[in-house]
Write an enzyme that holds these catalytic residues in place. Sequence first.
Site, short mmCIF file in Angstrom:
data_model
loop_
_atom_site.label_atom_id
_atom_site.label_comp_id
_atom_site.label_asym_id
_atom_site.label_seq_id
_atom_site.Cartn_x
_atom_site.Cartn_y
_atom_site.Cartn_z
N GLU A 47 -4.77 1.50 2.81
CA GLU A 47 -4.83 0.73 3.50
C GLU A 47 -4.73 1.21 4.57
O GLU A 47 -5.62 0.56 5.63
CB GLU A 47 -3.54 0.11 2.72
CG GLU A 47 -3.17 -1.72 3.99
CD GLU A 47 -3.05 -1.54 4.79
OE1 GLU A 47 -3.43 -2.15 5.82
OE2 GLU A 47 -3.01 -1.08 5.77
N GLU A 48 -4.69 2.02 5.58
CA GLU A 48 -4.60 2.53 6.44
C GLU A 48 -5.98 3.02 7.07
O GLU A 48 -5.74 3.06 8.14
CB GLU A 48 -3.18 3.88 7.06
CG GLU A 48 -1.89 3.34 6.93
CD GLU A 48 -1.96 2.62 7.86
OE1 GLU A 48 -2.10 1.73 8.19
OE2 GLU A 48 -0.41 1.96 7.34
N ASP A 93 -0.51 4.04 0.83
CA ASP A 93 -0.51 5.77 1.72
C ASP A 93 0.13 5.23 3.57
O ASP A 93 0.93 4.09 3.65
CB ASP A 93 -2.07 5.53 2.24
CG ASP A 93 -2.69 4.26 3.12
OD1 ASP A 93 -2.66 3.12 2.22
OD2 ASP A 93 -3.94 4.20 4.08
N HIS A 136 0.61 -1.21 -0.30
CA HIS A 136 0.21 -0.21 -0.58
C HIS A 136 0.99 1.19 0.30
O HIS A 136 2.42 1.06 0.43
CB HIS A 136 -1.10 0.09 1.31
CG HIS A 136 -0.69 -0.26 2.55
ND1 HIS A 136 -0.19 1.34 2.80
CD2 HIS A 136 -0.16 -1.26 2.86
CE1 HIS A 136 0.29 1.08 4.58
NE2 HIS A 136 0.35 0.06 4.84
N ASP A 196 3.91 -6.18 3.54
CA ASP A 196 3.66 -5.30 4.76
C ASP A 196 3.71 -5.93 6.17
O ASP A 196 3.59 -5.48 7.35
CB ASP A 196 2.41 -5.25 4.55
CG ASP A 196 1.86 -3.94 5.19
OD1 ASP A 196 2.44 -3.15 5.40
OD2 ASP A 196 0.60 -3.06 5.20
N HIS A 234 3.80 3.39 12.25
CA HIS A 234 2.66 4.45 12.10
C HIS A 234 3.39 5.77 13.37
O HIS A 234 2.13 6.61 14.26
CB HIS A 234 1.50 3.80 13.36
CG HIS A 234 0.57 3.19 12.12
ND1 HIS A 234 -0.86 2.88 12.41
CD2 HIS A 234 0.61 2.30 10.89
CE1 HIS A 234 -1.16 1.71 11.44
NE2 HIS A 234 0.49 1.96 11.21
N ASP A 292 6.01 1.31 7.32
CA ASP A 292 4.82 1.28 6.69
C ASP A 292 3.91 1.78 5.64
O ASP A 292 3.79 2.76 5.93
CB ASP A 292 4.15 1.41 7.95
CG ASP A 292 2.53 0.48 7.88
OD1 ASP A 292 2.18 0.01 6.41
OD2 ASP A 292 1.71 0.71 8.57
ZN ZN Z 1 0.74 -1.31 6.09
#
Ligand code: ZN
Length: 415
Positions: free
Chosen positions: A180-181, A85, A83, A203, A386, A146
Site C-alpha cells: 500500500e505504501e 507493509d 495493509h 487504516d 512513517h 500503520d
Molecule cells: Zn496505512
Amino acid sequence: MFDNYAFTVAERFLRYVRIDTQSDPQSKSYPSTEKQKNLGRLLVEELKTMGLADAGLDSYGYVYATLPANTSKHVPVICFCSHMDTAPDCTGENVKPIVHSNYNGGDIVLPDDPAQVISPRDHPYLATKKGDDIITASGTTLLGADDKSGIAVIMDMVNYLVQHPEIKHGTLRILFTPDEEVGRGVDKLDMARLGADFGYTLDGGELGSFEDETFSADAMSVTFHGISAHPGYGKDKLVNALKVAAHFIDALPKDEWSPETTDGRYGFVHPVRVSGIAEKVTVDFIIRDFITAKLKAYEAHLQDRVEDTLKVFPGATAEVTVTEQYRNMKDVLDLHPQVTEYAVEAIGRAGVTVHRSSARGGTDGSRLSFMGLPCPNIFTGEMAFHGKHEYVSIQDMQAAVRTSVHLAQIWEERS
Ligand SMILES: [Zn+2]
C-alpha cells in the site's frame, strides 16, 4: 457486549510489528519485497486456527479469508481490509515495541535513542491520551502501527465473532494487502476471489475518525534532454540537462502549490525525485487535490513552466507523461450512502464520537472504490506514522474492534 471480553488486539499487535514488512518503491516485483509474506503466512495460520478454513496467501502476497454468515438473511458481503507493509521512509527492521502503561501525560523518551522524544507539545492528540496504554517503538525504527494496528483490529474482530456466535452477521471477507505504501496495494488484487459488495479499510488515525473522502492523485514525470558535447570543446554546443532541471524546479512557486505551505482542502504539486546525468534528467512529481478536475489545471501549469524553462535553454527538449494514480472515493461513496451511514452508527454504538474527515492522501480504499468496492476508512488509533515517533493507544485499538463488530452486526440488522 464487551464487558467480559478479553481483547487480543494488543497482544497481536505486539507480535505483528516485530515482523519486518517494509515495501520497496524501486522494486518491480509483486510483492515489492518477499518478506511481507512472512507476516502473511502467520496471519493465514492464525485465521485457520480461528476456523476460517479458506484462509490463504497468494503468490502476490495477498491474504484472503472468509468468516461465513451465521444468519439466514441475505446480507451483502462486507470486506474488512488492512495493509501489511510499512513505509519505505523509515526502517522497520528489529522493531522493539514498548508498552507505556497508564501513560502519565508527559514526554516519552525512546530508550534506544534518547534524542527521540515523543512530546505531547508536538503531538496534541497524545496529550489527550493520559491514562491510556501507549505503544511506541524504541527510537531507531518506525512502529508499524500503520497499518498493523488495522490488522490486529480485524483479527480481534474475527476472534470476537467466532467466540460470540449469538452476534449475527453476513459473510465477512478478510483482506490483507501488500505494498500500500508504494501505491500498488491493489494492483494484483483478485476482485472475483474477493467477491465482496462493500468494504472498509482499517487504516485511520484518531479515535472516532472516519474518512470517506481522499485526494485525487496523478503522477507526472518531466524528462529534460540536454545536448552532450565534450566539455573541453562544449562552448556554444553543450546544454546541461541538470542545469535545465534545476532551473525548472527553482521556478516552481514557493508560497502555493506545495505541501509545505498548504493544508485543509488545498492540493499541491510536489517534486519527489530527481534522477539523471548531464545529458538527461527526469523530475518526478506527485499531484494531489480533492477536486479531480483541478489535477488537470496543475498539470497545465507545470507544462507551462516546462515551456518557460526550455526558452531559457535553447536546444534542450522535454517530454512529459502523466499517470493516473487514484481518485477521490467520495464520488463513488455518494452513490451508496448506507456504507457511510452504518459505519457512523457503529462508531456511535462503540461509545465513540465520530469525526468525519478528509484524508490528505490516498488509501487502498480510494482505488478499491473505483474498482467496484466502495470502501471508506475507519480509525485504528495509529498516529505519527512513517517515523520513529509513531505511537498507538491500546484503548483506541479496542474501540476500533468494538466498532468493527458493531458494523458487521448493523449490516445484518438492516438487511
Ligand atoms: Zn496505512
